[in-house]
Enzyme design. Structure first.
Site, short mmCIF file in Angstrom:
data_model
loop_
_atom_site.label_atom_id
_atom_site.label_comp_id
_atom_site.label_asym_id
_atom_site.label_seq_id
_atom_site.Cartn_x
_atom_site.Cartn_y
_atom_site.Cartn_z
N LYS A 1 55.67 -20.91 -45.01
CA LYS A 1 55.86 -19.46 -44.85
C LYS A 1 55.80 -18.77 -46.21
O LYS A 1 56.32 -19.29 -47.20
CB LYS A 1 57.20 -19.22 -44.16
CG LYS A 1 57.43 -17.77 -43.73
CD LYS A 1 58.73 -17.64 -42.93
CE LYS A 1 59.02 -16.22 -42.52
NZ LYS A 1 60.27 -16.08 -41.74
N SER B 1 60.28 -13.70 -37.43
CA SER B 1 59.33 -13.32 -38.46
C SER B 1 58.38 -14.45 -38.88
O SER B 1 57.39 -14.21 -39.57
CB SER B 1 60.08 -12.82 -39.70
OG SER B 1 60.87 -13.87 -40.26
N SER C 1 64.29 -16.10 -36.48
CA SER C 1 62.90 -16.05 -36.95
C SER C 1 62.14 -17.37 -36.93
O SER C 1 60.94 -17.38 -37.16
CB SER C 1 62.84 -15.46 -38.36
OG SER C 1 63.11 -14.09 -38.33
#
EC number: 6.3.5.7
Length: 486
Positions: free
Chosen positions: A77, A152, A176
């Protein structure tokens, strides 16, 4: 040839037996990414040259037969800093920033022979639950490219579900990792707060953020948690507790295990088809010998309100460092220092990030601190106490990961409240610092439904034990989106 349908254990055997080289495997992974990326948009940057160089170096030294992850590719990420690789947290304000150091987890990946093959898309600064708040491009759901992938950690989930990579890292502040894992039909774990170092994670809300693994199966998830866990002197919130082998209970039966079913997790706002799938999953665990009983978590209904006060307040403080001076985006045509700050932040931050900074600044202001921030902290304690009371009698808590399956892209962009409520069931876990996993548990209208299992602090092993027992006796994890086979 694609190897995306093989587990890391199977890939490891091929590598050890020299049936495939790390370089060949990396090239195959790059081909998988290239084939799917136009439809999915999971990656912000693919580090092809660096990955091939690392793979060749691994081949030159030889695969370590004792390290199951050696020579395997992973996506990371884009809020986890990686030395020499642009890291933006999907924000315009960090465009072009190349970190001079690695996050602790990035070092741990390298030490375990994992090859970082690229940086994954996300909601800007991890603020969002749909993947649409990326300042660069929205990621698409692996199962239906007209649906949101969740957020997210949108790219982290979609890249694994679509067959681009076998493993990824995400971060979880209010759901997330678990929410996009549920929307994409894969396994995603938020570890106990402090289990994994946050050093080098671009901070959103420091008392809630936690890095965790996303994978196709439970065992692979545990194997990746083995890699990234452990105390770190660079992170003052890192816990100096022993790290077990998280795979140790996988395969053990769950007879007599007590599982709690909170009635609040099946109330208003929960889609009937989701509820049906999760209650069926609970019945399945009963057939495997678990004892499932209804309980109450009375203060969980305040979780969303508490979370958005605390998280936004911490974000307004954490994001003060992005000022247009030291690094990142700097506005042009400025009149003075104040103008530089205002223009750089107004132009560099997206609307959702600005909304949360303003909400947080308001909550911390002199007239609101006691009324909002302090009160939220008190209610957070009540939520923690609710969990503690249930865990006096039960081993795990079970419920849906999300109230609904994935929704249409664009459907909630102008309705932040409905977007926030999508994290209704995941937020309390972060507020209490507990570990929680989402695993595939069915489908609703052709879209994946995730089951959430919540454990006691530092008891990820029991979560994996029950998750693996469910996985081994169902076929949901074997189902793949059409794009996986392309």
């Amino acid at each position: 040839m694609s190897y995306n349908n093989k587990s890391i254990k199977e890939l490891h055997e091929l590598l050890v037996n020299k049936e495939i080289s790390a370089l060949e495997l990396t090239k195959a992974t790059l081909s998988d990414i290239q084939a799917r990326e136009p439809q999915i948009d999971a990656f912000l940057k693919v580090t092809e040259e660096k990955a091939l160089k690392e793979a060749a170096a691994i081949d030159a030294r030889g695969i370590n037969p004792d390290v199951v992850t050696d020579g395997i590719s992973i996506g990371v990420k884009d809020n986890i800093v990686t030395e020499g690789i642009e890291t933006t947290a999907a924000s315009k304000i960090l465009g072009g920033w190349i970190p001079p150091y690695n996050a602790t987890v990035a070092n741990k990946l390298s030490q375990s022979g994992l090859i970082t093959i690229g940086k994954l898309n996300m909601d800007e600064f991890a603020m969002g639950g749909s993947g649409e708040n990326s300042s660069i491009k929205p990621t698409k759901n692996a199962w239906d490219q007209t649906k949101v992938p969740g957020g997210s950690s949108s790219g982290s989930a979609a890249s694994v579900a679509s067959g681009e990579v076998r493993l990824s890292l995400g971060s979880d502040t209010g759901g997330s990792i678990r929410q996009p894992a549920a929307f994409n039909g894969i396994v995603g774990l938020k570890p106990t707060y402090g289990r994994v170092s946050r050093f080098g994670l671009i901070a959103f809300a420091s008392s809630l953020d936690q890095i965790g693994p996303l994978t196709p199966t439970v065992e692979e998830n545990a194997q990746l948690l083995n890699v990234i866990s452990g105390f770190d002197k660079n992170d003052s919130t890192s816990s100096n507790v022993a790290v077990p082998d998280f795979t140790s209970k996988i395969g053990q039966d769950i007879k007599g295990m007590k599982i709690a079913l909170p009635k609040e997790y099946f109330g208003e706002g929960i889609d009937e088809k989701v509820k049906e799938q999760i209650l069926a999953a609970a019945k399945h665990l009963e057939k495997l010998g678990a004892i499932v009983e209804e309980v109450s978590l009375p203060h969980s209904k305040y979780g969303v309100a508490v979370y958005y006060i605390i998280a936004s307040s911490e974000a307004s403080s954490n994001l003060q460092r992005f000022d247009g001076i030291r690094y990142g985006y700097r506005a042009q045509d400025i009149k003075n220092l104040e103008d530089l700050y205002v223009k750089s932040r107004s132009e560099g931050f997206g609307p959702e990030v600005q909304r949360r900074i303003m909400l947080g600044t308001f909550s911390l202001s002199a007239g609101s601190y006691d009324k909002h921030f302090k009160k939220a902290g008190q209610v957070r304690t009540l939520i923690i106490n609710d969990f503690a009371k249930v865990f006096e009698k039960y081993d795990l808590i079970l419920g849906p990961t999300t109230p609904t399956p994935a929704w249409d892209l664009g459907a909630r962009v102008d309705d932040p409240i409905s977007m926030y409520l999508a994290d209704l069931l995941t937020i309390p876990v972060n507020l209490a610092g507990l570990p929680g996993i989402s695993i595939p548990a069915g489908f609703a209208d052709g879209l994946p439904v995730g089951m959430q299992l919540i454990g006691k602090r530092y008891d990820e092993e029991t979560i994996y034990q029950v998750a693996a027992a469910f996985e081994a006796t169902t076929d949901f994890h074997k189902k793949q989106p059409i794009i996986f086979g392309k």
